[in-house]
Design a protein around this motif. Structure first.
Motif, short mmCIF file in Angstrom:
data_model
loop_
_atom_site.label_atom_id
_atom_site.label_comp_id
_atom_site.label_asym_id
_atom_site.label_seq_id
_atom_site.Cartn_x
_atom_site.Cartn_y
_atom_site.Cartn_z
N GLU A 1 66.49 51.48 10.85
CA GLU A 1 66.90 50.13 11.24
C GLU A 1 66.29 49.73 12.58
N ALA A 2 66.30 50.66 13.54
CA ALA A 2 65.72 50.36 14.85
C ALA A 2 64.22 50.08 14.73
N TYR A 3 63.55 50.84 13.88
CA TYR A 3 62.11 50.64 13.71
C TYR A 3 61.83 49.32 13.00
N ALA A 4 62.70 48.94 12.08
CA ALA A 4 62.54 47.66 11.40
C ALA A 4 62.70 46.50 12.39
N VAL A 5 63.66 46.63 13.30
CA VAL A 5 63.84 45.60 14.33
C VAL A 5 62.60 45.52 15.22
N HIS A 6 62.10 46.67 15.60
CA HIS A 6 60.86 46.72 16.40
C HIS A 6 59.71 46.05 15.68
N ALA A 7 59.55 46.33 14.38
CA ALA A 7 58.47 45.72 13.61
C ALA A 7 58.64 44.20 13.52
N ALA A 8 59.88 43.73 13.38
CA ALA A 8 60.13 42.29 13.30
C ALA A 8 59.75 41.60 14.60
N PHE A 9 60.18 42.15 15.73
CA PHE A 9 59.82 41.58 17.03
C PHE A 9 58.30 41.59 17.22
N THR A 10 57.67 42.70 16.85
CA THR A 10 56.22 42.82 17.03
C THR A 10 55.48 41.84 16.13
N GLY A 11 55.97 41.67 14.90
CA GLY A 11 55.36 40.68 14.01
C GLY A 11 55.47 39.27 14.57
N LEU A 12 56.63 38.95 15.14
CA LEU A 12 56.79 37.63 15.77
C LEU A 12 55.83 37.46 16.94
N ALA A 13 55.65 38.51 17.73
CA ALA A 13 54.70 38.45 18.84
C ALA A 13 53.29 38.19 18.33
N GLY A 14 52.92 38.83 17.21
CA GLY A 14 51.61 38.57 16.63
C GLY A 14 51.46 37.14 16.17
N VAL A 15 52.51 36.58 15.58
CA VAL A 15 52.48 35.17 15.17
C VAL A 15 52.28 34.27 16.39
N MET A 16 53.02 34.55 17.46
CA MET A 16 52.90 33.74 18.67
C MET A 16 51.51 33.83 19.28
N LEU A 17 50.93 35.03 19.23
CA LEU A 17 49.58 35.21 19.77
C LEU A 17 48.58 34.37 18.99
N ALA A 18 48.72 34.36 17.66
CA ALA A 18 47.82 33.55 16.83
C ALA A 18 48.07 32.07 17.03
N SER A 19 49.34 31.69 17.17
CA SER A 19 49.70 30.28 17.28
C SER A 19 49.24 29.67 18.61
N THR A 20 49.40 30.42 19.69
CA THR A 20 49.03 29.89 21.01
C THR A 20 47.55 30.00 21.29
N GLY A 21 46.90 30.99 20.68
CA GLY A 21 45.48 31.19 20.94
C GLY A 21 44.57 30.44 20.00
N THR A 22 45.09 30.04 18.84
CA THR A 22 44.37 29.32 17.77
C THR A 22 43.22 30.12 17.17
N PHE A 23 42.83 31.22 17.81
CA PHE A 23 41.76 32.09 17.29
C PHE A 23 42.17 33.53 17.51
N ILE A 24 42.02 34.35 16.50
CA ILE A 24 42.39 35.76 16.62
C ILE A 24 41.25 36.64 16.10
N SER A 25 41.09 37.78 16.74
CA SER A 25 40.09 38.75 16.35
C SER A 25 40.72 40.13 16.38
N ILE A 26 40.26 41.01 15.52
CA ILE A 26 40.82 42.35 15.44
C ILE A 26 40.60 43.12 16.73
N THR A 27 39.62 42.71 17.54
CA THR A 27 39.36 43.39 18.82
C THR A 27 40.52 43.22 19.80
N SER A 28 41.39 42.23 19.56
CA SER A 28 42.52 42.01 20.46
C SER A 28 43.65 43.00 20.23
#
Length: 342
Positions: A215-242
């Motif tokens: 459960e703790a790891y699932a919560v961690h994955a959810a927060f991390t996934g949201l951070a990835g969404v925010m990174l893509a949303s605010t940056g408008t461009f994403i690359s695997i090098t990031s």
């Protein structure tokens, strides 16, 4: 009962006042900041979400994962793909759900490993995600990346306006702080501390150790996934090098520097670490070495983080004012909401 209720009320008041200050800072940045400041502040908001999620899985349950960057990449590229087939807000929910499910699958596959071997296995998981994304060019664009990516706006701001997109990211980070605070104050978080520090006792008492870790790891994955969404949303461009393994180490530094075991610690750590490379940019080729040395000095000088120093200073001040014997830092009332020290 009365003391517990008073403590809960005080914690809620502290959280509320801190949240108001946090939102006020975001509003000031959005209205008065230029493009450069908005970009750095957006990255800080992303790091806050990353650090809060990482703190829950690391400080509360004792699990360390090098797959943080991989999960963030799943969230970012998943959002970019979903956003091409549905509204941005639905794409955000779908990307976070996908990352959470992926995290659950990874942890289920490694649940019998010890914490050390799991940390090693997570390196392989992160590397595997990177390899898959690089070669899955229809999803990630390969080495060229993906863009432009639609911004999450909830219909409140103009998606083409940097300040508006930043405000949405700041609001999402504030929601993450509230969610993290509620989790830290829950009985579930106290059970996680038993899993971390008194594992064998917890097993004897009938605690579902593996389920709690999952459960703790699932919560961690959810927060991390949201951070990835925010990174893509605010940056408008994403690359695997990031998304590389250094992201996990940087998030760990944020948690330890701010003070693990409390939701305010990751916020402070993200606020300090995020702009540091930009501040040292003028040092040229020496910036990396100076950055590492500064962090090493700070971590050695403040093993309990910024909040630990605050606790000790406040305890010393109280003892001086009362003319009493010095109060131990462990007995000091913490700043912010505490779910227990790791």
């Amino acid at each position: 009962m009365t003391a517990t209720r008073a403590t809960t009320t005080r914690a809620t008041t502290t959280l509320g006042s801190g949240l108001v200050c946090y939102l006020a800072v975001g509003w000031v940045i959005a209205t008065g900041g230029d493009g450069y400041l908005l970009t750095v502040a957006s990255l800080a908001a992303v790091n806050v979400v990353l650090a809060v999620g990482f703190s829950i899985v690391y400080a509360q349950s004792g699990q360390f994962s090098f797959a943080t960057a991989g999960f963030a990449a799943v969230g970012a590229f998943g959002y970019a793909w979903f956003a091409g087939h549905m509204p941005a807000e639905a794409a955000m929910a779908a990307a976070v759900a996908t990352t959470t499910v992926f995290g659950v699958v990874v942890r289920l596959a490694t649940i019998r490993l010890s914490r050390l071997y799991f940390a090693i296995a997570s390196v392989a998981v992160g590397g595997l995600i990177t390899i898959v994304l690089v070669n899955w060019q229809s999803l990630s664009g390969g080495a060229s990346g993906v863009g432009p990516v639609p911004a999450v706006t909830f219909g409140l701001v103009d998606g083409a306006e940097l300040a508006g997109v930043f405000l949405i990211a700041w609001l999402l980070s504030a929601v993450s702080i509230v969610a993290g605070s509620l989790l830290y104050r829950s009985a579930w978080a106290r059970d996680l501390l038993v899993v971390k520090d008194l594992r064998h006792i917890g097993q004897n008492d009938g605690l579902p150790i593996r389920r709690l870790e999952l459960e703790a790891y699932a919560v961690h994955a959810a927060f991390t996934g949201l951070a990835g969404v925010m990174l893509a949303s605010t940056g408008t461009f994403i690359s695997i090098t990031s998304f590389d393994v250094s992201m996990a180490l940087q998030v760990l530094i944020m948690v330890v520097l701010g003070g693990s075991g409390r939701v305010l610690g990751p916020v402070i750590g993200a606020a300090v670490v995020t702009p540091l490379p930009e501040i040292l940019h003028g040092a040229g080729k020496w910036s990396g070495m100076i950055y590492g040395v500064l962090l090493l000095i700070v971590l050695v000088a403040m093993p309990d983080g910024v909040l630990g120093v605050w606790d000790r200073s406040r305890a010393w001040a109280r003892s001086r004012l009362r003319g009493a014997a010095p109060v131990r830092a462990a007995d000091a009332e913490p700043l912010g909401v505490q779910g227990g020290r790791p």
